[in-house]
Design an enzyme around this catalytic site. Sequence first.
Site, PDB file in Angstrom:
ATOM      1  N   ASP A  54      18.765  -1.268  23.592  1.00  0.00           N
ATOM      2  CA  ASP A  54      19.440  -2.067  24.616  1.00  0.00           C
ATOM      3  C   ASP A  54      20.347  -1.214  25.503  1.00  0.00           C
ATOM      4  O   ASP A  54      20.451  -1.465  26.701  1.00  0.00           O
ATOM      5  CB  ASP A  54      20.275  -3.161  23.913  1.00  0.00           C
ATOM      6  CG  ASP A  54      20.769  -4.214  24.890  1.00  0.00           C
ATOM      7  OD1 ASP A  54      19.987  -4.609  25.774  1.00  0.00           O
ATOM      8  OD2 ASP A  54      21.935  -4.646  24.779  1.00  0.00           O
TER       9      ASP A  54
ATOM     10  N   HIS B 146      21.082   3.090  29.713  1.00  0.00           N
ATOM     11  CA  HIS B 146      22.366   3.389  30.350  1.00  0.00           C
ATOM     12  C   HIS B 146      22.952   4.731  29.882  1.00  0.00           C
ATOM     13  O   HIS B 146      23.386   5.554  30.685  1.00  0.00           O
ATOM     14  CB  HIS B 146      23.382   2.286  30.050  1.00  0.00           C
ATOM     15  CG  HIS B 146      22.915   0.916  30.415  1.00  0.00           C
ATOM     16  ND1 HIS B 146      22.102   0.675  31.490  1.00  0.00           N
ATOM     17  CD2 HIS B 146      23.157  -0.297  29.848  1.00  0.00           C
ATOM     18  CE1 HIS B 146      21.859  -0.628  31.571  1.00  0.00           C
ATOM     19  NE2 HIS B 146      22.479  -1.237  30.576  1.00  0.00           N
TER      20      HIS B 146
ATOM     21  N   GLU C  72      31.288  -2.775  23.859  1.00  0.00           N
ATOM     22  CA  GLU C  72      31.266  -4.174  24.305  1.00  0.00           C
ATOM     23  C   GLU C  72      32.109  -4.990  23.335  1.00  0.00           C
ATOM     24  O   GLU C  72      31.998  -4.813  22.119  1.00  0.00           O
ATOM     25  CB  GLU C  72      29.842  -4.705  24.308  1.00  0.00           C
ATOM     26  CG  GLU C  72      28.928  -3.992  25.279  1.00  0.00           C
ATOM     27  CD  GLU C  72      27.517  -4.552  25.241  1.00  0.00           C
ATOM     28  OE1 GLU C  72      27.183  -5.351  26.126  1.00  0.00           O
ATOM     29  OE2 GLU C  72      26.773  -4.204  24.313  1.00  0.00           O
TER      30      GLU C  72
ATOM     31  N   ASP D  28      18.070   0.392  36.677  1.00  0.00           N
ATOM     32  CA  ASP D  28      19.059   0.484  35.610  1.00  0.00           C
ATOM     33  C   ASP D  28      20.376   0.247  36.335  1.00  0.00           C
ATOM     34  O   ASP D  28      20.840   1.126  37.080  1.00  0.00           O
ATOM     35  CB  ASP D  28      19.031   1.877  34.966  1.00  0.00           C
ATOM     36  CG  ASP D  28      20.017   1.966  33.812  1.00  0.00           C
ATOM     37  OD1 ASP D  28      21.067   1.302  33.871  1.00  0.00           O
ATOM     38  OD2 ASP D  28      19.741   2.704  32.855  1.00  0.00           O
ATOM     39  N   HIS D  29      20.950  -0.929  36.154  1.00  0.00           N
ATOM     40  CA  HIS D  29      22.054  -1.296  37.044  1.00  0.00           C
ATOM     41  C   HIS D  29      23.249  -0.347  36.895  1.00  0.00           C
ATOM     42  O   HIS D  29      24.084  -0.272  37.795  1.00  0.00           O
ATOM     43  CB  HIS D  29      22.462  -2.757  36.851  1.00  0.00           C
ATOM     44  CG  HIS D  29      23.258  -3.004  35.612  1.00  0.00           C
ATOM     45  ND1 HIS D  29      22.676  -3.275  34.400  1.00  0.00           N
ATOM     46  CD2 HIS D  29      24.585  -3.006  35.397  1.00  0.00           C
ATOM     47  CE1 HIS D  29      23.628  -3.435  33.497  1.00  0.00           C
ATOM     48  NE2 HIS D  29      24.792  -3.282  34.066  1.00  0.00           N
TER      49      HIS D  29
END
Length: 530
Positions: free
Chosen positions: A265, A270, A246, A207-208
Amino acid sequence: MTEVLTQAAAQEAEPNPLLEGLRLTRMPAPCAVVIFGASGDLTQRKLIPALYALAAEGALPPGVTIVGAARTPMSDEQFRAAMRSAIEEHSRVPLREDVWEGFATGLFYAHFDLQPDDGLDLLKSRLDESDRTRGTAGNRIFYFSVPPTGVLPLADKLLHAGLCQQGPDNFRRVVIEKPFGRDLESALELNRSLHEDFSEDQIYRIDHYLGKESVQNLLVFRFANGIFEPLWNRQYIDHVQITVAESLGVENRGEYYEEAGALRDIVQNHIMQLMAILGMEPPSNFKAETVRDEKVKLLRAVRPIHPDDALSHTVRGQYAAGWVEGDHVPGYREEPGVKPTSLRETFVAMKLDIDNWRWAGTPFYLRTGKRLPKRATEIVIQFRRVPHSPFGGHVATPMGVLPPDAIDPNLLVLRIQPDEGITLRFIAKVPGQAMRIRSVNMDFLYGSSFLKESPDAYERLLLDCMLGDATLFARADEVEQAWRICTAILDGWRAHPPDQDSFPNYEAGAWGPEEARAFIQRDGREWHRP
Ligand SMILES: NC(=O)c1ccc[n+]([C@@H]2O[C@H](COP(=O)([O-])OP(=O)(O)OC[C@H]3O[C@@H](n4cnc5c(N)ncnc54)[C@H](OP(=O)(O)O)[C@@H]3O)[C@@H](O)[C@H]2O)c1
């Protein structure tokens, strides 16, 4: 009501030699990194630029070998040329000929197809050769950058090719990208199937967000400072807000988004990870299992939203055409790959309760959306108001003087991206003869305090995987707990689908639907504007 009192008040202090000594040299053992899906977007934009940046920093072991594998036929030379362009276009560090030369000698390509009858013979021979000529000693990382439907077929292929088994002197690890399943049942099934081929310590679910400096700093902020932890609980914190906003729409990923939506998503991965780090108990050490044990305990304590309560505890939204950052943009239903009657959510807000002693009665409000006014990820900790104000009638506002309960609460804002930093908002006296008070901000900005560019999240995570450090990767039970919370909501939404004409319900460039504002106002609270 708010002004900036001090800019970058948190200057970098003199380095503490004791802490400096803790910075261990992180040089992994020589290994081969196989990227499945090497002709794809992620490889070009993130993975190869990250590996190149590590090479430029001298952080990669000598002999490291990178084998790209995908369906497109390519020679080694063609692959190198494509990766050079990818670095030139996307790398954080500019391409330097001397670094590139060394990097390119370790870059290879092997054609592969996910079709069951296609073996991995070519790849195997490439890896054996790398062991012989480059000293990679059987150490392998298999990065699954293929479509989600390819994960299990690929894992089986690796098993049948005899590539999963690690020995006492070498390692075999797999890195799995998001999405990890699409609900609790599919995530359980994916974990179960992967565990047939690999042990849990071989699986690195990426999970970046966890690789971001500002997310890792959350751990440091909480557990290396004595002054905040005593306040970090229901007694002093009124509520927490986590926003992932976003400004982009779905770009060219309309088909994917039609299947996923904002909850799957962003929230399931996140936001749940941010919430776990923010809310967990202090770990006794920084080992992967200890940290992940605490995170999973927090996720387990989240009260699931019963499907019947899904509508009262969440808000769904979908954007219409509008203006974002000065540009007119189309609505979600006009995006390529999206059905003109789509009911997919591009915005979600929710309130979660955590049933433990630390957080009982302190709700977490979470929200994410596309085509919001700006790109911003931040966490807001809103502290409880003072119980009694001796400054009654002295709160200065442009409208005049307000009663004491209008004193703003203290806020701690942890900015994850962009403008990574921390703001503490507190009350100060307005200069002058009268006792007038108002909110001011004290800011810490990564950029001005450290004067050093942060590495990309993928750099940190790829290096950690080579080092066998899984602290910043999601464990099977963490992913399952996050899905438990989100699947209950999805079930409720499925039982109560939005009316066809209730979507779209917010204009691109707005902070989500009006309902989201009313949702938090019902609790006497307001969303904080990033
Ligand atoms: N892109 C991102 O920013 C991002 C972010 C987070 C997670 N992810 C995840 O990362 C993974 C890769 O994403 P991506 O955006 O790079 O996708 P992509 O651009 O569509 O690339 C997919 C890759 O998989 C290969 N592939 C597909 N079918 C194959 C088959 N039958 N046999 C062999 N290779 C096959 C493709 O090879 P050919 O093109 O040569 O056929 C291509 O290299 C996905 O799971 C995605 O969900 C991506």
